[in-house]
Design an enzyme around this catalytic site. Sequence first.
Site, PDB file in Angstrom:
ATOM      1  N   MET A  47     -48.436  30.691  14.667  1.00  0.00           N
ATOM      2  CA  MET A  47     -46.822  29.576  15.943  1.00  0.00           C
ATOM      3  C   MET A  47     -47.574  29.721  16.361  1.00  0.00           C
ATOM      4  O   MET A  47     -49.541  30.969  16.875  1.00  0.00           O
ATOM      5  CB  MET A  47     -46.505  30.470  16.051  1.00  0.00           C
ATOM      6  CG  MET A  47     -44.993  30.844  14.098  1.00  0.00           C
ATOM      7  SD  MET A  47     -43.582  32.190  15.598  1.00  0.00           S
ATOM      8  CE  MET A  47     -42.956  30.747  17.061  1.00  0.00           C
ATOM      9  N   GLN A  52     -42.939  24.974   6.205  1.00  0.00           N
ATOM     10  CA  GLN A  52     -43.040  26.690   5.674  1.00  0.00           C
ATOM     11  C   GLN A  52     -40.984  26.611   5.187  1.00  0.00           C
ATOM     12  O   GLN A  52     -40.855  27.283   4.495  1.00  0.00           O
ATOM     13  CB  GLN A  52     -42.682  27.303   6.373  1.00  0.00           C
ATOM     14  CG  GLN A  52     -42.442  27.920   7.693  1.00  0.00           C
ATOM     15  CD  GLN A  52     -42.739  26.675   9.205  1.00  0.00           C
ATOM     16  OE1 GLN A  52     -43.099  26.127   8.641  1.00  0.00           O
ATOM     17  NE2 GLN A  52     -41.945  26.977  10.373  1.00  0.00           N
ATOM     18  N   GLU A  56     -42.748  21.806   9.992  1.00  0.00           N
ATOM     19  CA  GLU A  56     -41.912  22.780  10.349  1.00  0.00           C
ATOM     20  C   GLU A  56     -41.945  23.104   8.209  1.00  0.00           C
ATOM     21  O   GLU A  56     -41.164  23.667   8.171  1.00  0.00           O
ATOM     22  CB  GLU A  56     -40.061  23.159  10.421  1.00  0.00           C
ATOM     23  CG  GLU A  56     -41.176  23.177  12.365  1.00  0.00           C
ATOM     24  CD  GLU A  56     -42.127  24.291  13.222  1.00  0.00           C
ATOM     25  OE1 GLU A  56     -41.581  25.320  12.061  1.00  0.00           O
ATOM     26  OE2 GLU A  56     -41.891  24.804  14.385  1.00  0.00           O
ATOM     27  N   GLY A 101     -51.437  25.268  17.587  1.00  0.00           N
ATOM     28  CA  GLY A 101     -51.823  23.847  17.912  1.00  0.00           C
ATOM     29  C   GLY A 101     -50.908  22.894  16.858  1.00  0.00           C
ATOM     30  O   GLY A 101     -51.668  22.049  16.055  1.00  0.00           O
ATOM     31  N   CYS A 119     -53.899  39.008  16.464  1.00  0.00           N
ATOM     32  CA  CYS A 119     -54.733  39.221  14.869  1.00  0.00           C
ATOM     33  C   CYS A 119     -54.562  40.075  14.455  1.00  0.00           C
ATOM     34  O   CYS A 119     -53.280  41.048  14.787  1.00  0.00           O
ATOM     35  CB  CYS A 119     -56.316  39.026  15.801  1.00  0.00           C
ATOM     36  SG  CYS A 119     -56.427  41.349  16.831  1.00  0.00           S
TER      37      CYS A 119
END
Length: 206
Positions: free
Chosen positions: A21, A96, A94, A24, A188
Amino acid sequence: MIGDMYPPGAGGWIEVICGVMFSGKSEELIRRVRRALIARKRVQVFKSHLDERYAGLYHVSSHDGRTVEAEPVDSPEQIARGLRGDTQVVAIDEAQFLQPGIVALATSLASSGRRVILAGADTDFRGEPFGPMPQLLAVAEQVDKLHAICVLCGNPASRNQRLIAGRPARYDSPTIMVGGEESYEARCRSCHSVPLKDEDQGMLIV
Ligand code: ADP
Ligand code: ZN
């Protein structure tokens, strides 16, 4: 360099834009749609789980005044039903959240000569593959993986951190949460936290 490898006259093609998320993906999808409109292609945009935040974002206009709006869908079948016969470029955001049938649909759209652009989160809040994304990445001709910025350390972010009441969500919380109690941060790998997967956090009560 990202995108726009699609050569004229090459037939159908699948492109996937993936990443966390805030990386970009939607911006990049819109950029490709806008450029397809400039090229005078007939474009349709679909978005699963359309949410209020994006209401204004999906009026994609070309400089010659043509506009495209995202059509909200809940299933691959709805995309198939909504598709116009003369559409040349199909963009789906979207991805997924869509059922596994999206893989067969994307494949058949590409086989019928269309350019298919899919954007979606490739990993869930646990950092594990999300829904149909692994299969879509495998069948795509082109894959771009984008990164956000880790809000804790400033390095490239590759994980979605789910927070519930400000604390990291447990590993066993549902992949898709209904009700909007949660929030997300880009992080990260080393700043990403999933209690109950990390042994030392077994006692955590969330
Ligand atoms: P995605 O579709 O991948 O969720 P969007 O295209 O909706 O991403 O949003 C990308 C935008 O989010 C960036 O251009 C930037 O302005 C903003 N943004 C907010 N938080 C971050 C972050 N942590 N890292 C990078 N961009 C961020
Ligand atoms: Zn970090």
